[in-house]
Design an enzyme around this catalytic site. Structure first.
Site, PDB file in Angstrom:
ATOM      1  N   GLU A   1       0.883  -1.175   0.000  1.00 40.07           N
ATOM      2  CA  GLU A   1       0.000   0.000   0.000  1.00 40.07           C
ATOM      3  C   GLU A   1       0.913   1.216   0.000  1.00 40.07           C
ATOM      4  O   GLU A   1       1.556   1.512   1.010  1.00 40.07           O
ATOM      5  CB  GLU A   1      -0.869   0.017   1.266  1.00 40.07           C
ATOM      6  CG  GLU A   1      -1.750  -1.196   1.451  1.00 40.07           C
ATOM      7  CD  GLU A   1      -2.883  -1.250   0.457  1.00 40.07           C
ATOM      8  OE1 GLU A   1      -3.149  -0.235  -0.211  1.00 40.07           O
ATOM      9  OE2 GLU A   1      -3.479  -2.325   0.321  1.00 40.07           O
TER      10      GLU A   1
ATOM     11  N   CYS B   1      -2.241   9.108   2.796  1.00 36.94           N
ATOM     12  CA  CYS B   1      -1.980   8.530   1.474  1.00 36.94           C
ATOM     13  C   CYS B   1      -3.141   8.832   0.540  1.00 36.94           C
ATOM     14  O   CYS B   1      -2.944   9.070  -0.639  1.00 36.94           O
ATOM     15  CB  CYS B   1      -1.735   7.041   1.581  1.00 36.94           C
ATOM     16  SG  CYS B   1      -3.001   6.176   2.475  1.00 36.94           S
TER      17      CYS B   1
HETATM   18  P1  NDP Z   1       8.577   4.985   4.098  1.00 36.30           P
HETATM   19  O1  NDP Z   1       8.448   4.318   2.793  1.00 36.30           O
HETATM   20  O2  NDP Z   1       9.753   5.822   4.354  1.00 36.30           O
HETATM   21  O3  NDP Z   1       8.570   3.909   5.285  1.00 36.30           O
HETATM   22  C1  NDP Z   1       7.533   3.001   5.472  1.00 36.30           C
HETATM   23  C2  NDP Z   1       8.011   1.906   6.383  1.00 36.30           C
HETATM   24  O4  NDP Z   1       9.033   1.169   5.744  1.00 36.30           O
HETATM   25  C3  NDP Z   1       8.620   2.411   7.697  1.00 36.30           C
HETATM   26  O5  NDP Z   1       8.313   1.518   8.727  1.00 36.30           O
HETATM   27  C4  NDP Z   1      10.104   2.368   7.380  1.00 36.30           C
HETATM   28  O6  NDP Z   1      10.898   2.295   8.521  1.00 36.30           O
HETATM   29  C5  NDP Z   1      10.187   1.097   6.582  1.00 36.30           C
HETATM   30  N1  NDP Z   1      11.372   0.995   5.743  1.00 36.30           N
HETATM   31  C6  NDP Z   1      12.203   1.980   5.320  1.00 36.30           C
HETATM   32  N2  NDP Z   1      13.181   1.443   4.535  1.00 36.30           N
HETATM   33  C7  NDP Z   1      12.932   0.120   4.453  1.00 36.30           C
HETATM   34  C8  NDP Z   1      13.566  -0.977   3.775  1.00 36.30           C
HETATM   35  N3  NDP Z   1      14.649  -0.807   3.012  1.00 36.30           N
HETATM   36  N4  NDP Z   1      13.042  -2.201   3.916  1.00 36.30           N
HETATM   37  C9  NDP Z   1      11.926  -2.412   4.657  1.00 36.30           C
HETATM   38  N5  NDP Z   1      11.297  -1.413   5.332  1.00 36.30           N
HETATM   39  C10 NDP Z   1      11.788  -0.177   5.221  1.00 36.30           C
HETATM   40  O7  NDP Z   1       7.219   5.738   4.302  1.00 36.30           O
HETATM   41  P2  NDP Z   1       6.791   6.680   5.495  1.00 36.30           P
HETATM   42  O8  NDP Z   1       6.863   6.003   6.808  1.00 36.30           O
HETATM   43  O9  NDP Z   1       7.580   7.914   5.322  1.00 36.30           O
HETATM   44  O10 NDP Z   1       5.226   6.904   5.178  1.00 36.30           O
HETATM   45  C11 NDP Z   1       4.797   7.827   4.281  1.00 36.30           C
HETATM   46  C12 NDP Z   1       4.506   7.187   2.945  1.00 36.30           C
HETATM   47  O11 NDP Z   1       3.597   6.108   3.086  1.00 36.30           O
HETATM   48  C13 NDP Z   1       3.818   8.147   2.023  1.00 36.30           C
HETATM   49  O12 NDP Z   1       4.372   8.042   0.743  1.00 36.30           O
HETATM   50  C14 NDP Z   1       2.356   7.704   2.005  1.00 36.30           C
HETATM   51  O13 NDP Z   1       1.654   8.063   0.894  1.00 36.30           O
HETATM   52  C15 NDP Z   1       2.500   6.235   2.179  1.00 36.30           C
HETATM   53  N6  NDP Z   1       1.303   5.687   2.820  1.00 36.30           N
HETATM   54  C16 NDP Z   1       0.485   4.862   2.102  1.00 36.30           C
HETATM   55  C17 NDP Z   1      -0.669   4.367   2.642  1.00 36.30           C
HETATM   56  C18 NDP Z   1      -1.548   3.431   1.885  1.00 36.30           C
HETATM   57  O14 NDP Z   1      -2.296   2.698   2.492  1.00 36.30           O
HETATM   58  N7  NDP Z   1      -1.529   3.393   0.563  1.00 36.30           N
HETATM   59  C19 NDP Z   1      -1.073   4.693   4.002  1.00 36.30           C
HETATM   60  C20 NDP Z   1      -0.150   5.550   4.672  1.00 36.30           C
HETATM   61  C21 NDP Z   1       1.001   6.008   4.081  1.00 36.30           C
HETATM   62  P3  NDP Z   1      11.502   3.640   9.170  1.00 36.30           P
HETATM   63  O15 NDP Z   1      10.371   4.584   9.367  1.00 36.30           O
HETATM   64  O16 NDP Z   1      12.021   3.143  10.442  1.00 36.30           O
HETATM   65  O17 NDP Z   1      12.512   4.163   8.199  1.00 36.30           O
END
Ligand code: NDP
Length: 494
Positions: A240, A274
């Protein structure tokens, strides 16, 4: 007063984005620790999967009760970690409770065994299909809705009979810890829901730790890394990701309602949703009137870190520069600020911003902004609105205000459409949630969301020996001739 403090060794610190105060320190789990956690989850998962749907449903109902009774406390943790207003945090929890109830109640109906038709050639068989849990599901969550979004996967994965290892965003580990502790209260026997904390590397470790499925919510860029990390073990993934959702306003729309909805869709949660709207396409006949209503409504919403503010600060510090760049490049390309603007950014507080006359190739229109900004564009008709709304790699959601709403929904390339209201589909637990294109694939919520966390197992039982024995080396030329006749009878006339 800002009191940024360094984290202890092996830990990371979490700060309130509003005050800068230290609100917690959490371990950075190593890859070995993540693997151990998944191994514990496998044992817990076998126990959990052995319970009946009803028994699991009762535990999920009790978990829901704990969340409801202690909602104010949980909202406090969300507020401290994300900066969002307490009332918005309460709303987020309220919406989550409906999903917990739905998943617990409907899992047996959706995933329980059911008969399937056999067809004439297999009439001597009884066919059934049932769904089995994967085993251990790794859930990687974002910070923007740290309860609603991960529980959209966790609740459905648990209801389907899986154990879950949850890696919350490094900005919201306290919220994750709260949820896991609350679940352990109602399921004390085994660690069916566990937490691992850390940064992106912990999330990456989870993908390679032997989990049977990953449910990821976050940015498209990270989803690609997650998919690559899952590839060597063929670990399935539901992704997502972000969006660039549009609001379409037709000439026949209720403009007051449309303006109110667009303001909320664009600005609520400081634009960090999102499914938040970032673009509005308005029929030229009502453009001016709509715009003045929208500016009036959005102009009354104030961002800040004080209890009276309707929008909180931007949770992720580095996002502020992205928002500023989108506004500034839009203006440099000929756009106009009619509300807010980068001059009104103070620290990580961004005031509601409305931009007009922005070229369609400006980053404010093409890239995810994730801030309280809207571009508003006049279109000749709804065909043009649909064309522009679809001109993005993302395909998450859309909102339409038009008497032709249903027809326009069919023309939009996205996973979800709200007609005549805003943020409606995630509040209906029976509706699948997810997008297409750069917004990801797979679904959470609803029956599709339950099936996402279980695999189908088909069983065909022979009731009696068929007169035509096909799957035997003893098959005769006479049988082959008969099969050819039946084939022609059944399919030849088409
Ligand atoms: P990120 O993509 O930065 O991170 C999402 C999660 O992935 C966090 O827990 C992060 O950890 C983890 N992560 C980061 N790098 C890796 C990796 N290499 N491998 C596995 N996991 C990893 O997103 P954000 O947290 O900044 O959230 C915002 C984004 O999420 C926006 O683009 C938004 O649109 C999207 N979003 C989508 C939704 C949907 O349902 N479609 C709902 C909500 C948000 P850490 O934070 O510790 O770096």
């Amino acid at each position: 007063m800002t009191t940024i403090q360094p984290a202890r060794a092996g830990e990371f610190a979490v700060h309130d984005p509003g005050s800068g105060d230290l609100v917690g320190q959490y371990p950075v789990h190593t890859a070995a620790q993540v693997r151990d956690t998944v191994e514990r989850a496998r044992i817990a998962g076998a126990w959990w999967a052995g319970l009946s749907y009803q028994a699991r449903g009762q535990r999920l109902d009790r978990f829901r009760g704990v969340l409801a009774r202690r909602a104010a406390q949980l909202a406090g943790v969300i507020h401290d970690e994300t900066g969002k207003p307490h009332s918005d945090a309460m709303l987020e929890i309220a919406l989550t409770l409906d999903h917990l109830a739905w998943a617990a109640k409907n899992a047996p109906k959706v995933l329980g065994p059911r008969r399937a038709r056999t067809g004439l050639m297999m009439a001597n068989h009884v066919a059934t299909v049932g769904y089995k849990p994967y085993g251990v599901v790794g859930v990687i969550g974002p910070w923007n809705y740290p309860v609603f979004t991960p529980l959209g996967s966790i609740a459905y994965a648990l209801a389907a009979g899986n154990a879950v290892v949850f890696k919350p965003s490094e900005l919201t580990p306290g919220t994750g810890a709260w949820l896991v502790e609350a679940f352990a209260q109602v399921v004390p026997e085994h660690p069916v829901l566990q937490l691992v904390t850390g940064d992106g590397s912990t999330g990456a470790a989870l993908c390679g730790a032997g989990v049977d499925k990953i449910a990821f919510t976050g940015s498209t860029a990270t989803a690609k890394k997650v998919m690559a990390a899952c590839a060597p073990t063929l670990t399935p993934l539901v992704a997502e990701c972000g969006g660039k959702d549009a609001v379409l306003v037709d000439a026949d729309a209720d403009l007051d309602a449309a303006a109110d909805a667009a303001a909320w869709a664009g600005m609520a949660n400081a634009g960090q949703s999102c499914i938040g709207a970032e673009r509005v396409y308005v029929h030229e006949r009502v453009y001016e009137s709509f715009l003045s209503k929208l500016v009036a409504i959005a102009g009354k919403a104030r961002a800040g870190s004080d209890p009276g503010a309707q929008l909180g600060p931007i949770t992720l510090d580095r996002q502020v520069e992205i928002i500023r760049r989108h506004i500034d490049t839009a203006v440099a390309a000929g756009g106009r600020v009619v509300l807010g603007g980068s001059d009104t950014i103070s620290g990580n507080v961004v005031q509601p911003t409305i931009l007009v006359d922005v070229p369609e190739d400006a980053p404010a229109v093409t890239e995810e902004t994730f801030g309280p900004t809207l571009t508003v564009t006049s279109v000749r008709d709804m065909d043009e609105a649909v064309e522009l709304a679809n001109a993005t790699g993302y395909g998450l959601g859309a909102t339409v205000f038009s008497r032709r709403g249903k027809q326009l929904a069919g023309l939009l390339r996205c996973g979800m459409v709200a007609l005549d209201s805003v943020f409606s589909y995630p509040r209906i637990p029976s509706l699948p949630f997810g997008g297409c294109g750069d917004s990801g694939f797979g679904r959470i919520h609803g029956p599709d969301g339950l099936r996402e966390f279980a695999y189908a197992q088909s069983v065909a039982r022979q009731r009696f020996t068929a007169p035509l024995a096909l799957t035997t080396f003893a098959r005769t030329p006479k049988t082959d001739a008969l099969v050819a006749k039946v084939m022609t009878l059944l399919h030849g006339r088409h």
